[in-house]
Enzyme design. Structure first.
Site, PDB file in Angstrom:
ATOM      1  N   SER A   1     110.875   3.552  42.006  1.00  0.00           N
ATOM      2  CA  SER A   1     111.398   4.875  41.281  1.00  0.00           C
ATOM      3  C   SER A   1     110.670   6.119  41.683  1.00  0.00           C
ATOM      4  O   SER A   1     109.649   6.128  42.236  1.00  0.00           O
ATOM      5  CB  SER A   1     110.650   4.390  39.944  1.00  0.00           C
ATOM      6  OG  SER A   1     110.764   5.658  39.078  1.00  0.00           O
TER       7      SER A   1
ATOM      8  N   TYR B   1     103.454   1.459  34.253  1.00  0.00           N
ATOM      9  CA  TYR B   1     104.910   1.067  34.550  1.00  0.00           C
ATOM     10  C   TYR B   1     104.762   1.579  36.073  1.00  0.00           C
ATOM     11  O   TYR B   1     105.432   0.904  37.192  1.00  0.00           O
ATOM     12  CB  TYR B   1     105.816   1.524  33.844  1.00  0.00           C
ATOM     13  CG  TYR B   1     107.241   1.601  34.802  1.00  0.00           C
ATOM     14  CD1 TYR B   1     108.208   0.450  34.900  1.00  0.00           C
ATOM     15  CD2 TYR B   1     107.581   2.781  35.117  1.00  0.00           C
ATOM     16  CE1 TYR B   1     109.169   0.452  35.497  1.00  0.00           C
ATOM     17  CE2 TYR B   1     109.082   2.745  35.840  1.00  0.00           C
ATOM     18  CZ  TYR B   1     109.807   1.794  35.982  1.00  0.00           C
ATOM     19  OH  TYR B   1     110.987   1.685  36.730  1.00  0.00           O
TER      20      TYR B   1
ATOM     21  N   LYS C   1     105.098   0.027  40.318  1.00  0.00           N
ATOM     22  CA  LYS C   1     106.154   0.326  41.173  1.00  0.00           C
ATOM     23  C   LYS C   1     105.180   0.612  42.596  1.00  0.00           C
ATOM     24  O   LYS C   1     105.875   0.142  43.663  1.00  0.00           O
ATOM     25  CB  LYS C   1     107.046   1.358  40.693  1.00  0.00           C
ATOM     26  CG  LYS C   1     107.906   1.036  39.604  1.00  0.00           C
ATOM     27  CD  LYS C   1     109.065   0.180  40.187  1.00  0.00           C
ATOM     28  CE  LYS C   1     109.870  -0.534  39.182  1.00  0.00           C
ATOM     29  NZ  LYS C   1     110.910  -1.543  39.547  1.00  0.00           N
TER      30      LYS C   1
END
Ligand code: NAD
Ligand code: UD1
Length: 338
Positions: free
Chosen positions: A124, A148, A152
């Site tokens: 992302s 989050y 990643k």
């Protein structure tokens, strides 16, 4: 030869499965339905006029993974499965590290045991943190602001270390900017869980009367109209990016990151106007406080993906909005029966 698609029943996964089937690939989906349902896969098969194989299960289940690799002729893995809500990740970080990081390590271990080394990972633009300038290049420094995002970046680091340890690995880290839109058929799209966090599903729910008004999170950013600017990317273009990445990992080894974005930034108010034009619906909105953790402006420099993958986003903002509206208006309850 089969492509294993983890999280293939989800928003981006379902669109990618459709493109894979249409390109003549054999597809095996592994999904635990944590954030999706079998209905999306049913519709993917209807649209493709072809079947895929589907197994309900978890990427953290090593025995299941081993059996999938031994029973199927898997040549590569496209890995979407994971949890993706930024706010939730600050409340239950361990679930995020377990699903997104441990789950991916388990998957990579099973791949190694099965001698499958081609891997395409859903990363992302969040790994760029708050960029010092735009457009964003792959070489920019990486940093994160929430659990989050950390999952990643941790998985990216795992992949880089893995590729450095064994030259048989061939890994594409796809850094998505802001996926939006739906398949033009109106049959598959995004089904947010509860109140949407993301802008476009919130707008479409206002249009259909499920929410009263959009809250525009701040109009005092250093952007042309003061609202946040992002690089919104049609989900079908994004799905096609995975096919290009699969081609690439079949030809070259190592671990390489690619920005998948359009290269154009639109503000929140640009998005409202574009949606109103595409749908003919007025969108009520209120300007509210900034959302904690948000940044002013984020858009990609996508030239590396074009040069290396031969991929470029083709669809317009109008198409993105028209397709979002078709999906939302034809499926007011998403994949649930209406
Ligand atoms: P999604 O929630 O629609 O799809 C994820 C799928 O993975 C779901 O079908 C879910 O049921 C499944 N899943 C979750 N945990 C699993 C597990 N442990 N085992 C098996 N299946 C599991 O999300 P999406 O929007 O399609 O995103 C796909 C990937 O792309 C995610 O990794 C996400 O973090 C990443 N990503 C998404 C966006 C976005 O804006 N949608 C942006 C950047 C990156
Ligand atoms: C969010 C995530 C990011 C993730 C990305 C794509 C956060 C802090 N970041 O980013 O990690 O990679 O989604 O899934 O959640 N907006 C409103 N009102 C709304 C919703 C959004 O004004 O109700 C604004 C936001 O302030 C932002 C823009 O719309 O300026 C886009 O928001 P969103 O769709 O949530 O995406 P990101 O903030 O880019």
């Amino acid at each position: 030869m089969t492509v294993l698609v983890t999280g293939g029943a989800g928003y981006i996964g379902s669109h990618t499965c459709l493109e894979l089937l249409q390109a003549g690939k054999d597809v095996l989906v592994l999904d635990n339905f944590a954030n999706s349902s079998a209905e999306s896969l049913k519709r993917v098969q209807e649209l493709a006029g072809k079947e895929l194989k589907f197994v309900e299960g978890d990427i953290r289940d090593r025995a299941l993974l081993d059996s999938l690799f031994s029973e199927n002729d898997i040549e590569s893995v496209v890995h979407f499965a994971g949890l993706k809500a930024v706010g939730e990740s600050t409340e239950i970080p361990l679930d995020y590290f377990d699903n997104n990081v441990s789950g991916t390590v388990t998957l990579l271990q099973a791949m190694k045991a099965a001698q499958v080394f081609r891997f395409v990972f859903s990363s992302s633009a969040t790994v760029y943190g708050d960029p010092h300038t735009v457009p964003i290049l792959e070489s920019f420094p990486l940093s994160v602001t929430n659990p989050y995002g950390r999952t990643k970046l941790m998985v990216e680091d795992v992949c880089r270390d893995l590729a450095a340890s064994d030259e048989r690995w061939s890994i594409a880290l796809l850094r998505y900017f802001n996926p939006a839109g739906a398949h033009p058929s109106g049959r598959i799209g995004e089904q947010p869980n509860g109140i949407p966090n993301n802008l476009v599903p919130y707008i479409t729910q206002v249009a259909i009367g499920q929410r009263e008004a959009l809250n525009v999170f701040g109009d005092d950013y250093d952007t042309p109209d003061g609202t946040g600017v992002r690089d919104y990317l049609h989900v079908v273009d994004l799905a096609i990016g995975h096919l290009c990445a699969l081609q690439k990992v079949s030809k070259q080894t190592g671990c390489v990151a690619y920005n998948l974005g359009t290269g154009t930034g639109y503000s929140v108010l640009d998005m409202v106007k574009a949606f109103e034009k595409a749908s003919g619906k007025a969108i009520a909105y209120n300007i509210t406080a900034r959302r904690p953790g948000d940044i002013a402006c984020c858009y990609a420099d996508p030239t590396f993906a074009e040069a290396e993958l031969g991929w470029k986003a083709e669809k317009t903002l109008d198409q993105m909005m028209a397709d979002s509206w078709r999906w939302q208006s034809q499926n007011p309850n998403g994949f649930a029966p209406s």
